[in-house]
Every structure is written in C-alpha cells, then in structure tokens.
Design a protein around this motif. Structure first.
Motif, PDB file in Angstrom:
ATOM      1  N   ILE A 201       0.845  -1.195   0.000  1.00 17.04           N
ATOM      2  CA  ILE A 201       0.000   0.000   0.000  1.00 17.04           C
ATOM      3  C   ILE A 201       0.883   1.248   0.000  1.00 17.04           C
ATOM      4  N   ASP A 202       0.676   2.126  -0.970  1.00 18.74           N
ATOM      5  CA  ASP A 202       1.475   3.349  -1.083  1.00 18.74           C
ATOM      6  C   ASP A 202       1.043   4.381  -0.051  1.00 18.74           C
ATOM      7  N   ARG A 203       2.012   5.147   0.433  1.00 19.85           N
ATOM      8  CA  ARG A 203       1.809   6.294   1.319  1.00 19.85           C
ATOM      9  C   ARG A 203       0.931   5.935   2.531  1.00 19.85           C
ATOM     10  N   PRO A 204       1.244   4.883   3.248  1.00 18.14           N
ATOM     11  CA  PRO A 204       0.387   4.498   4.383  1.00 18.14           C
ATOM     12  C   PRO A 204       0.296   5.578   5.461  1.00 18.14           C
ATOM     13  N   ALA A 205       1.372   6.341   5.661  1.00 16.81           N
ATOM     14  CA  ALA A 205       1.335   7.388   6.689  1.00 16.81           C
ATOM     15  C   ALA A 205       0.336   8.487   6.333  1.00 16.81           C
ATOM     16  N   GLU A 206       0.201   8.783   5.031  1.00 15.57           N
ATOM     17  CA  GLU A 206      -0.773   9.789   4.608  1.00 15.57           C
ATOM     18  C   GLU A 206      -2.191   9.246   4.688  1.00 15.57           C
ATOM     19  N   LEU A 207      -2.354   7.985   4.344  1.00 20.74           N
ATOM     20  CA  LEU A 207      -3.685   7.386   4.368  1.00 20.74           C
ATOM     21  C   LEU A 207      -4.181   7.144   5.785  1.00 20.74           C
ATOM     22  N   LEU A 208      -3.248   6.921   6.718  1.00 22.45           N
ATOM     23  CA  LEU A 208      -3.621   6.558   8.085  1.00 22.45           C
ATOM     24  C   LEU A 208      -2.858   7.433   9.080  1.00 22.45           C
ATOM     25  N   PRO A 209      -3.217   8.699   9.173  1.00 24.12           N
ATOM     26  CA  PRO A 209      -2.524   9.572  10.127  1.00 24.12           C
ATOM     27  C   PRO A 209      -2.692   9.134  11.573  1.00 24.12           C
ATOM     28  N   SER A 210      -3.724   8.330  11.858  1.00 24.48           N
ATOM     29  CA  SER A 210      -3.913   7.855  13.234  1.00 24.48           C
ATOM     30  C   SER A 210      -2.806   6.904  13.666  1.00 24.48           C
ATOM     31  N   LEU A 211      -2.022   6.379  12.714  1.00 27.25           N
ATOM     32  CA  LEU A 211      -0.923   5.483  13.052  1.00 27.25           C
ATOM     33  C   LEU A 211       0.383   6.235  13.296  1.00 27.25           C
ATOM     34  N   ALA A 212       0.363   7.556  13.208  1.00 27.72           N
ATOM     35  CA  ALA A 212       1.580   8.334  13.418  1.00 27.72           C
ATOM     36  C   ALA A 212       2.111   8.085  14.825  1.00 27.72           C
ATOM     37  N   PRO A 213       3.442   8.097  15.013  1.00 31.63           N
ATOM     38  CA  PRO A 213       4.022   7.876  16.342  1.00 31.63           C
ATOM     39  C   PRO A 213       3.454   8.852  17.376  1.00 31.63           C
ATOM     40  N   ALA A 214       3.325   8.377  18.599  1.00 32.01           N
ATOM     41  CA  ALA A 214       2.734   9.197  19.659  1.00 32.01           C
ATOM     42  C   ALA A 214       3.615  10.385  20.021  1.00 32.01           C
TER      43      ALA A 214
END
Length: 398
Positions: A201-214
C-alpha cells in the motif's frame, strides 16, 4: 520448554452481556442510523425495554435476528454475531446483511491491552479494503458512545471460511494438518501474498494519520514500535504484574542488536499470522484482527508470521507430536515474499527475536489474567509467566 497449567487447551474468560438485551439495543441503534429510512441520524437510545422478539415495526423497518457469540472469541475484544434487515434511506429498497459487532473489552474483563482503539481499526480496515484486493470485511459503522451497548463497537460484514485454531494450536490436529504437502505449500504462498499486498500500500502514513508515532517529531517506525512495546510491558507491571527476567533481557538484546538500517516503514498488520486469516481450501476469504496495526518495517510482520508458527511447532515437538514441519520454511517464505514485493528482506533474526519478545509480554499478561479469574496459579519462577521462555532465552543467547 517450561509449561503452565493446561498450556494447550486453556480456558479463556471474556466479558458477558445479556444477548436478548443486546438485540434490543442493536435494533434501537440501527433504527437511528442515517442510512436507514426514518433514521434520526443519531446513535439511538439504549433500547432497555421491549420484547426480545424484534419485528419490523420501528423506523426504517429494522429487524435484528438472534444475537450469538462465535465459538472462539479473542481475549482483547468481545464479538457478537447477528443478521439485520432495514430499508435504505437512499434507495427505499430493503437491505440485509450478516454482521459482526466487535466491542471493546468491558471494564471488569481484565483487558490484555491498555488501549483498544476501535476508530483506528476501523480506519485501517477501510484503507486496506479500498487500496488492495484483499478480502477485508466491509466496515459499516463505528459507534464510540459506550451507552449504546455498554462499550464502544464497530460493525462489519461477517466473513465465511475457517481459520487455523490457536487453542489448541493447529499443529496438533485439524484441517491444516490433514492437507497434503502440496496444498499446504499453496496455502503458504497465498498467505505470504497477503503480507505482500498489505506492505504494498502506497503512502500508508498519509492514508492513516492515526498510526503516526505518539511522540511529536519521531519518524523512525521501528524505534516507535519498540518504545511502545516497552511502555506496554511497563503497563503490565503497574497493573498487577511483576518484572520478568526473560522479557527484560530480551529488551536489552534488542537494543544491543539494533539494525544498522531498518529500512522504510510500511503498513504493518501487527498480528500477522494465519490464525487471523479465514480460508476456503487454500484461498484466503477474510483477513482479520487489525488492532496491532502500525507503521513499521515490513520485517516486523515477517518475523511475527514465522515466529508464531515456529512457537506452535516447538510446542508440538515438546509434547511428542510431529506438527507441521513442512510449513513456513524460512528460506521459502523469504523467497516468495521477495519475489512478490521486489524487496530484499533484511535483519530477519533481529525481527524474529523481537517477535518472541512481543509475544512474551502478551503471554505474561494473559497468564496474569488467568490467575485473576482463578484459571491458573501464580508460578514460583517469574519467567514461567511466559510459556515459551526457553525458546526466547535460546534466541537471545544465539
């Protein structure tokens, strides 16, 4: 291997709720959904009165069938099964679906994890469903108000198929053991392809900002992942647990053997194993359980995927069973994965040991939970809270 009471067929305690009451509450809640003709668009009331025999006389003609629990349910959540019919607010047509409501653990259920983020699971399943061809169940609704069913929940379509069981582990018997070697080889290829699709899956950090480090500014997925596991371990200690030597030595080993270049982060499934896949024959029909999803190197999933099977195989050999030694050979899995993804797998021994550490923290908490519910006694040796402590000691010694 050090053993605990009944390690191969353990009783699991989960929160209980009156199923007829849940049926009434689900009917009231579904009647209030904006997708339902006549729905108020809210979450509905608690539905604390009325006969359990629900008929199509409410808003939207909502009908909810008998509510049941699956035969096997996890310890980190409560799942209930039900069928529902309603009139669509968009088309005016009758719709029906076989559904699963996945609920957060109740407060008295001695939770395995400190946080159960249903909104994040909902987002991850939606993204994987939209950006891959994987059979991820359609997630329909997320309800974060605990007043509706007594705990927040999400509703998704029910999938068909069977999963290799954990309790007792599938290496001791069942359909996977009864397959031919050629069928198991095909199931292995199909399962590795699941990992490859998730990691593609491309750009997972953009697609799922809720997974960003705390932690603000932290962009190292592996560092964030390990730090979160250490925080989880410390939480288990604070919540009635104790310090376990094998876990603390494994954390020290991880820091001393850190990869020089962990590589790019991907969408990590988190609980990447065949026990979370439903199959029809050798074909996956559902990919489940996304509560441990994160942004991390692909090898986090690969290590967990291989370690989990090897843990079960080690148990089988310990108890005098042949198990399934031809399944998930490391070189074969790596070769299949690299061919599908075009990536080179790196530092797998590190991630394999890290999987053992992660599982140790979870197993220690589960054993503490069994003690809480009177299903096991506290061992004299703290390491015996971890069923596979001998295997983990061997990994970090090597």
């Amino acid at each position: 291997m050090t053993q605990t009471d009944k390690p191969l067929d353990q009783t699991v305690t989960s929160g209980e709720a009156d199923l007829d009451d849940l049926r009434r509450r689900l009917t009231s809640w579904l009647s209030g959904r904006p997708e339902v003709a006549g729905g108020a668009g809210g979450s509905g009331d608690s539905g604390d009165s009325g006969d359990a025999r629900v008929t199509a006389d409410g808003p939207g003609g909502v009908e909810v069938g008998e509510v049941t629990r699956p035969e096997a349910s996890g310890m980190s959540n409560i799942s209930i099964l039900f069928d529902a019919c309603w009139t669509s607010a968009d088309t005016g047509e009758r719709e029906s679906a076989q559904l699963v409501a996945r609920m957060c653990p109740l407060d008295d259920a001695f939770p395995v994890f400190p946080v159960y983020d249903l909104a994040r699971q909902f987002d991850v399943m939606r993204v994987v469903g939209e950006h891959t061809d994987l059979p991820v169940p359609l997630v329909r609704w997320l309800e974060e108000d605990p007043a509706v069913l007594g705990s927040p929940f999400l509703v998704m379509d029910r999938a068909t198929g069977v999963a290799p069981v954990d309790n007792p582990p599938y290496v001791f018997g069942g359909w996977l053991l009864e397959m031919s070697p050629e069928q198991r080889a095909e199931l292995q290829r199909e399962s590795v392809a699941v990992l490859a699709a998730i990691h593609g899956i491309d750009r997972p950090a953009e697609l799922l900002p809720s997974l960003a480090p705390a932690r603000p500014g932290e962009d190292d997925g592996l560092r964030a992942h390990v730090d979160e596991q250490r925080e989880y371990y410390e939480w288990t200690v604070r919540e009635g647990g104790l310090r376990i030597p094998v876990i603390e030595k494994a954390f020290a080993w991880i820091e001393a053997n850190w990869p020089a270049d962990p590589g790019p982060d991907v969408l990590s499934w988190g609980d990447a194993r065949i026990g979370n896949i439903l199959y029809e024959g050798t074909t996956p029909t559902a990919v489940l359980d996304w509560e441990m999803a994160a942004l991390a190197p692909a090898e986090v999933d690969l290590g967990w995927f291989l370690y989990f099977h090897d843990l079960f195989q080690d148990l089988a050999v310990t108890y005098g069973f042949p198990g399934i030694p031809d399944l998930f050979d490391h070189d074969q899995v790596i070769g299949e994965y690299e061919q599908l993804t075009g990536r080179t797998v790196r530092d797998l021994p590190f991630y394999y040991a890290y999987a053992g550490l992660r599982q140790a923290v979870i197993l220690a908490r589960i054993h503490r939970r069994r003690i809480e519910f009177g299903e096991a006694e506290a061992p004299d040796n703290p390491d015996d809270y971890v069923l596979h402590n001998t295997m983990l000691y061997r990994l970090i010694a090597d």
